[in-house]
Motif scaffolding. Structure first.
Motif, PDB file in Angstrom:
ATOM      1  N   ASN A  17     -45.280  -3.582  39.610  1.00 41.19           N
ATOM      2  CA  ASN A  17     -46.029  -3.493  40.864  1.00 41.19           C
ATOM      3  C   ASN A  17     -45.790  -2.145  41.537  1.00 41.19           C
ATOM      4  O   ASN A  17     -46.718  -1.501  42.003  1.00 41.19           O
ATOM      5  N   THR A  20     -47.566   0.649  39.748  1.00 48.27           N
ATOM      6  CA  THR A  20     -48.984   0.323  39.526  1.00 48.27           C
ATOM      7  C   THR A  20     -49.340   0.271  38.042  1.00 48.27           C
ATOM      8  O   THR A  20     -50.404   0.700  37.621  1.00 48.27           O
ATOM      9  N   ASP A  21     -48.445  -0.279  37.239  1.00 47.47           N
ATOM     10  CA  ASP A  21     -48.632  -0.378  35.793  1.00 47.47           C
ATOM     11  C   ASP A  21     -49.306  -1.701  35.439  1.00 47.47           C
ATOM     12  O   ASP A  21     -48.653  -2.707  35.187  1.00 47.47           O
ATOM     13  N   ARG A  22     -50.618  -1.694  35.425  1.00 46.88           N
ATOM     14  CA  ARG A  22     -51.385  -2.917  35.152  1.00 46.88           C
ATOM     15  C   ARG A  22     -51.198  -3.404  33.717  1.00 46.88           C
ATOM     16  O   ARG A  22     -51.229  -4.597  33.452  1.00 46.88           O
ATOM     17  N   GLU A  23     -51.012  -2.470  32.792  1.00 48.10           N
ATOM     18  CA  GLU A  23     -50.806  -2.875  31.397  1.00 48.10           C
ATOM     19  C   GLU A  23     -49.499  -3.654  31.252  1.00 48.10           C
ATOM     20  O   GLU A  23     -49.433  -4.650  30.528  1.00 48.10           O
ATOM     21  N   LEU A  25     -48.135  -5.442  33.560  1.00 41.44           N
ATOM     22  CA  LEU A  25     -48.393  -6.757  34.151  1.00 41.44           C
ATOM     23  C   LEU A  25     -49.161  -7.655  33.186  1.00 41.44           C
ATOM     24  O   LEU A  25     -48.875  -8.845  33.094  1.00 41.44           O
ATOM     25  N   ARG A  26     -50.115  -7.080  32.447  1.00 38.58           N
ATOM     26  CA  ARG A  26     -50.844  -7.870  31.451  1.00 38.58           C
ATOM     27  C   ARG A  26     -49.898  -8.417  30.392  1.00 38.58           C
ATOM     28  O   ARG A  26     -50.004  -9.573  29.983  1.00 38.58           O
ATOM     29  N   PHE A  50     -47.925 -10.902  41.217  1.00 35.16           N
ATOM     30  CA  PHE A  50     -48.580  -9.664  40.791  1.00 35.16           C
ATOM     31  C   PHE A  50     -49.349  -9.073  41.978  1.00 35.16           C
ATOM     32  O   PHE A  50     -50.104  -9.762  42.642  1.00 35.16           O
ATOM     33  N   TYR A  52     -51.526  -6.682  41.579  1.00 34.35           N
ATOM     34  CA  TYR A  52     -52.835  -6.275  41.074  1.00 34.35           C
ATOM     35  C   TYR A  52     -53.396  -7.346  40.160  1.00 34.35           C
ATOM     36  O   TYR A  52     -52.653  -8.033  39.475  1.00 34.35           O
ATOM     37  N   ASN A  53     -54.709  -7.470  40.122  1.00 34.02           N
ATOM     38  CA  ASN A  53     -55.362  -8.387  39.185  1.00 34.02           C
ATOM     39  C   ASN A  53     -55.328  -7.766  37.796  1.00 34.02           C
ATOM     40  O   ASN A  53     -55.586  -6.580  37.643  1.00 34.02           O
ATOM     41  N   VAL A  54     -54.999  -8.581  36.814  1.00 36.00           N
ATOM     42  CA  VAL A  54     -54.960  -8.085  35.429  1.00 36.00           C
ATOM     43  C   VAL A  54     -55.901  -8.872  34.559  1.00 36.00           C
ATOM     44  O   VAL A  54     -56.265  -9.949  34.810  1.00 36.00           O
TER      45      VAL A  54
END
Length: 54
Positions: A17, A20-23, A25-26, A50, A52-54
């Protein structure tokens, strides 16, 4: 989910978070769902952390 796993996932989520690493988080989401499923309350709570939405 044992407390060690919970704390490991929570710290990984916080780090992803913050950066800002969305990958990341996925990948965390995939691991949580495959290992614990969506019926696990701890896994569900962690996924809701989370930013961010992933």
């Amino acid at each position: 989910m044992n407390s060690s796993d919970y704390n490991k996932y929570l710290s990984a989520i916080k780090a992803a978070n913050d950066s800002t690493d969305r990958e990341a988080l996925r990948q965390i989401q995939k691991q949580l769902i495959s290992k614990y499923g969506l019926d696990d309350r701890d896994a569900d709570y962690l996924i809701r952390q989370f930013r961010y939405n992933v």
